[in-house]
Design a protein around this motif. Structure first.
Motif, PDB file in Angstrom:
ATOM      1  N   ASN A 302       0.823  -1.212   0.000  1.00  0.00           N
ATOM      2  CA  ASN A 302       0.000   0.000   0.000  1.00  0.00           C
ATOM      3  C   ASN A 302       0.853   1.257   0.000  1.00  0.00           C
ATOM      4  OD1 ASN A 302      -2.409  -1.389  -0.051  1.00  0.00           O
ATOM      5  ND2 ASN A 302      -2.648  -1.427   2.174  1.00  0.00           N
ATOM      6  N   GLU A 306       0.614   4.063  -2.706  1.00  0.00           N
ATOM      7  CA  GLU A 306       0.346   5.445  -2.323  1.00  0.00           C
ATOM      8  C   GLU A 306       1.334   6.381  -2.995  1.00  0.00           C
ATOM      9  OE1 GLU A 306      -2.085   6.869  -0.686  1.00  0.00           O
ATOM     10  OE2 GLU A 306      -3.090   4.947  -0.435  1.00  0.00           O
ATOM     11  N   TYR A 309       0.307   6.646  -6.592  1.00  0.00           N
ATOM     12  CA  TYR A 309      -0.874   7.512  -6.729  1.00  0.00           C
ATOM     13  C   TYR A 309      -0.469   8.982  -6.688  1.00  0.00           C
ATOM     14  CZ  TYR A 309      -3.717   3.351  -5.657  1.00  0.00           C
ATOM     15  OH  TYR A 309      -4.305   2.115  -5.674  1.00  0.00           O
ATOM     16  N   TYR A 313      -0.829  11.943  -9.511  1.00  0.00           N
ATOM     17  CA  TYR A 313      -1.482  13.232  -9.245  1.00  0.00           C
ATOM     18  C   TYR A 313      -0.575  14.393  -9.644  1.00  0.00           C
ATOM     19  CZ  TYR A 313      -2.932  17.257  -6.437  1.00  0.00           C
ATOM     20  OH  TYR A 313      -3.284  18.514  -6.016  1.00  0.00           O
ATOM     21  N   ASP A 580      -5.673  15.031  -1.332  1.00  0.00           N
ATOM     22  CA  ASP A 580      -6.667  14.375  -0.474  1.00  0.00           C
ATOM     23  C   ASP A 580      -8.078  14.526  -1.032  1.00  0.00           C
ATOM     24  OD1 ASP A 580      -4.748  13.516   1.268  1.00  0.00           O
ATOM     25  OD2 ASP A 580      -4.921  15.273   2.591  1.00  0.00           O
ATOM     26  N   TYR A 583      -8.389  12.064  -3.998  1.00  0.00           N
ATOM     27  CA  TYR A 583      -7.716  10.774  -3.793  1.00  0.00           C
ATOM     28  C   TYR A 583      -8.477   9.625  -4.455  1.00  0.00           C
ATOM     29  CZ  TYR A 583      -5.934   6.601  -1.503  1.00  0.00           C
ATOM     30  OH  TYR A 583      -5.422   5.355  -1.269  1.00  0.00           O
ATOM     31  N   ALA A 584      -9.805   9.551  -4.225  1.00  0.00           N
ATOM     32  CA  ALA A 584     -10.600   8.441  -4.777  1.00  0.00           C
ATOM     33  C   ALA A 584     -10.538   8.439  -6.301  1.00  0.00           C
ATOM     34  CB  ALA A 584     -12.047   8.553  -4.303  1.00  0.00           C
ATOM     35  N   ARG A 585     -10.608   9.619  -6.906  1.00  0.00           N
ATOM     36  CA  ARG A 585     -10.563   9.716  -8.377  1.00  0.00           C
ATOM     37  C   ARG A 585      -9.178   9.341  -8.900  1.00  0.00           C
ATOM     38  NH1 ARG A 585     -11.115  15.431 -11.516  1.00  0.00           N
ATOM     39  NH2 ARG A 585     -10.343  14.740 -13.548  1.00  0.00           N
ATOM     40  N   LYS A 587      -6.980   7.374  -7.458  1.00  0.00           N
ATOM     41  CA  LYS A 587      -6.815   5.934  -7.270  1.00  0.00           C
ATOM     42  C   LYS A 587      -7.521   5.161  -8.378  1.00  0.00           C
ATOM     43  CE  LYS A 587      -7.649   2.335  -3.798  1.00  0.00           C
ATOM     44  NZ  LYS A 587      -8.186   2.068  -2.442  1.00  0.00           N
ATOM     45  N   LYS A 588      -8.743   5.552  -8.683  1.00  0.00           N
ATOM     46  CA  LYS A 588      -9.522   4.854  -9.715  1.00  0.00           C
ATOM     47  C   LYS A 588      -8.853   4.983 -11.079  1.00  0.00           C
ATOM     48  CE  LYS A 588     -14.081   4.696 -11.885  1.00  0.00           C
ATOM     49  NZ  LYS A 588     -15.405   5.350 -12.008  1.00  0.00           N
ATOM     50  N   ASN A 591      -5.437   3.011 -11.206  1.00  0.00           N
ATOM     51  CA  ASN A 591      -5.633   1.560 -11.233  1.00  0.00           C
ATOM     52  C   ASN A 591      -6.158   1.092 -12.581  1.00  0.00           C
ATOM     53  OD1 ASN A 591      -4.727   1.256  -8.640  1.00  0.00           O
ATOM     54  ND2 ASN A 591      -6.753   1.267  -7.703  1.00  0.00           N
TER      55      ASN A 591
END
Length: 723
Positions: A302, A306, A309, A313, A580, A583-585, A587-588, A591
């Motif tokens: 992880n 991270e 990720y 960004y 922050d 983050y979800a966007r 990560k998606k 991936n």
């Protein structure tokens, strides 16, 4: 060792099951632990009985292996999917490898990782499992209700915005006491349980200073001389999914705290512990620390992710920028079509005064066959010859639809699918031909692209449409005009009274007032928003961006269903979104991209190995499998694929050569696929045209023969013989 008759006597006295072939891992109905029975049966020789009866909770079972079929290659291919999935999901092999190559060496050399064993007693309980007497008076409930108004107030919340009817919304209101009485009881009960738990925890902790109690009650769990082992430096790397488990909470506390006695409060879970001993540099077995190693490996992975990720960004910051956005209030007056009545006399008067609006020019209903002069694989002059032949056949009674199917280079609608067309709107060649035709078949009509043959079915002369045909159209038109007029009149009065926004508007115009939360002024986002769906408001986007708080747009906005006054309530400037926040966007997106790249690389490796001669069946055993299809047509469905996916694959495959591989296809279920064209059977356009021409000639010959026989039977022949 029973004799035959004794054996039969036993088998008739007790239950007997004669089974078909059963795969290992399946169950036998009515028998618990049947998987273990099947496993043992597979280890026996054929015709061999079990060595001793198999004991079940309510019976004994004796079994004999009658036959065994070894695993077949096709079974292994299917089983491979589950094996591969299980392998990927099993972290034990990875953990074991890590332990052997890193942990054991480092422990023996007293290096980075220190493994510690702690022996302790602990008591834990969950207050949700406890029943205690709670003394709550009605006065206590009312006091809590009155002292916490914010908890029982529903803010003004517009549930639905429907720009065709009045708003459906909840105004700000306090929920009545009776509706939340049970919620208050639950809240206060839980609070008293927490207080009770804290008091009892302190009592148990004081008692454990001297000795651990053996039994405290059915809701309390007492564990004595338990061993907890941990090798991690940072115990807080533990998986957050298990943060409420007793073992995890204990590890987080005792390996980061030197206290020998302590209390862990994580409502609804409470733990009281007492440490007997700590053993540093403990040489652990793999089984002792397996779960910790798996957790550690996950945490390390992880950490790496991270970092990736964050790099993604940083490299794509321009994608993660918010645009200017606004918050608006709207007064909307809809057109009310339901409460308007238009009398028949009004409709008749409108018809009489606007007859010219209902003029219908001359129209024709017809079919055409088009023969292109650029037909492939035809000799020069063929188009005109074919056009003449088709026109002659049509005039002789051959079905026009059949001729269109065989000869027309454009799609021809059947007679029942046709609509009248205004003759004046047609091309000059067709217009002139139809004006001079009666209901019949035309001669070939030539233009720059080819030849038309027309079948004229009907002609409507120019006329004023009768009142009966347009009555409902006029009624609808007048209803919409009147409702629009009334809505504009109503909103104009409001507009003249209101210059800037104030809070009283929500009450004054309750039936027409809406608040619209933040809307991005980015063009695409704005058009997808509620405001953007108001047809003409998009034209005022620039003015909206310049308004000050409380100001309204200079114009009343017309939409398809009513009129709007728009106020600006607030504005936010666009800015760079933080890591922050997105983050979800991030990560998606990351991936998905890495998954695509990994699958592309993997598919290319597999394709390369297949091309080098490796057997696809064995190579793909642990993936989705290499599936073979029968011959497929373009409109067929490929097994396992959606209709749309099948169409894309087949349209792509038809243009590939035998043995070729496709590119990697992404499926809607997030999976990927590629295929190899095992064989393809297509017909060249030249061969197709030759076969079509043969069919045409055969068809024409048959129709000519039918015509010849028909007219030959109608001929009268007189013979005069002179002697």
């Amino acid at each position: 060792g029973y004799e035959k008759h004794k054996k039969n006597e036993v088998l008739t006295k007790y239950e007997m099951y004669e089974l078909e072939y059963i795969p290992e891992g399946e169950k036998i109905n009515q028998i618990s632990k049947s998987e273990e029975i099947i496993r043992q049966a597979i280890e026996l020789n054929i015709q061999e009985y079990c060595k001793e009866p198999f004991e079940l909770p309510d019976r004994f079972v004796i079994f004999q292996t009658m036959d065994i079929i070894p695993a077949q290659p096709q079974n292994l291919i299917e089983a491979g999917k589950d094996v591969w999935k299980a392998y990927l999901m099993d972290s034990e092999s990875e953990a074991k490898s890590y332990f052997i190559h890193h942990i054991s060496k480092e422990l023996s050399d007293s290096l980075t990782y220190q493994c510690t064993k702690i022996v302790l007693d602990y008591v834990y309980f969950n207050i949700n499992d406890m029943e205690i007497d709670v003394d709550l008076s009605e006065e206590d409930l009312i006091d809590y209700y009155n002292n916490n108004p914010d908890k029982f107030t529903i803010n003004q919340n517009f549930q639905k915005i429907d720009f065709t009817t009045k708003a459906q919304k909840h105004k700000e209101r306090v929920v009545p006491f009776e509706q939340v009485r049970n919620d208050i009881i639950q809240c206060l009960t839980f609070a008293q349980k927490q207080k009770f738990a804290e008091d009892i925890c302190q009592e148990i902790a004081n008692e454990m200073k001297f000795s651990t109690p053996e039994f405290l009650g059915e809701n309390f769990n007492v564990k004595k001389n338990e061993e907890i082992i941990n090798f991690q430096t940072d115990i807080h790397q533990m998986d957050s999914d298990s943060c409420l488990s007793v073992n995890t909470l204990l590890k987080q506390e005792i390996f980061s705290n030197d206290a020998d006695i302590g209390i862990i409060k994580k409502p609804p879970l409470y733990i009281i512990y007492k440490i007997h001993s700590r053993i540093e540099n403990y040489q652990a077995k793999f089984s002792d620390v397996k779960s910790d190693i798996i957790t550690f490996i996950k945490a390390e992975n992880n950490k790496k992710l991270e970092s990736e990720y964050r790099n993604y960004y940083e490299k794509n910051k321009e994608k993660f920028v918010s645009k200017d956005s606004i918050k608006c209030a709207i007064i909307f007056v809809p057109q009310d079509l339901n409460n308007i009545t238009i009398s028949d006399s009004t409709i008749e008067r409108f018809y009489d005064e606007h007859r010219e609006e209902f003029f219908q020019p001359k129209q024709a209903l017809f079919q055409t066959i088009f023969i292109s002069r650029y037909r492939k694989f035809s000799k020069m002059g063929d188009s005109k010859r074919i056009a003449n032949k088709v026109a002659r056949l049509a005039k002789n009674g051959v079905d026009f639809n059949d001729l269109a199917m065989l000869f027309s280079n454009r799609i021809v609608k059947k007679e029942n699918e046709l609509k009248y067309k205004t003759i004046a709107d047609l091309s000059d060649e067709l217009k002139n031909a139809i004006y001079t035709m009666k209901k019949s078949i035309s001669e070939p009509i030539e233009n720059s692209d080819g030849f038309y043959i027309i079948k004229l079915i009907d002609i409507r002369d120019a006329r004023i449409l009768p009142f009966s045909e347009v009555k409902q159209r006029i009624r609808q038109q007048l209803t919409e005009a009147r409702s629009d007029e009334l809505a504009l009149e109503k909103i104009s009065k409001i507009d003249s009274k209101v210059n800037v926004y104030n809070d009283s508007l929500a009450e004054l115009y309750a039936d027409f007032f809406f608040k619209i939360d933040w809307i991005c002024l980015d063009k695409d986002a704005f058009q997808d928003s509620i405001l953007g769906k108001i047809s003409s408001l998009v034209n005022y986007e620039s003015e909206l961006s310049k308004l000050k708080k409380g100001q309204k747009l200079s114009a009343i906005i017309k939409s398809d269903t009513g009129y709007f006054i728009v106020f600006l309530l607030d504005r936010k400037k666009g800015r760079q979104l933080t890591y922050d926040e997105v983050y979800a966007r991030v990560k998606k997106e990351y991936n998905e991209l890495t998954q695509i790249e990994r699958n592309k690389e993997l598919s290319q490796q597999i394709i390369s190995r297949i091309k080098q001669g490796e057997n696809p069946d064995s190579l793909l055993t642990y993936f989705s499998g290499w599936h073979f299809t029968d011959w497929l047509k373009l409109n067929d469905n490929i097994p396992g694929f959606r209709k749309e996916e099948s169409r894309i694959i087949l349209e792509d495959a038809i243009n590939r050569k035998k043995g070729s591989f496709s590119h990697l296809l992404r499926l809607k279920n997030q999976g990927f696929a590629f295929y190899q064209v095992e064989d393809v059977n297509t017909i060249s356009m030249e061969k197709f045209e030759i076969e079509k021409e043969k069919f045409r000639n055969l068809y024409i010959k048959q129709k000519y023969q039918q015509w010849y026989e028909k007219y030959k039977g109608m001929a009268n022949i007189e013979i005069c013989i002179e002697s």
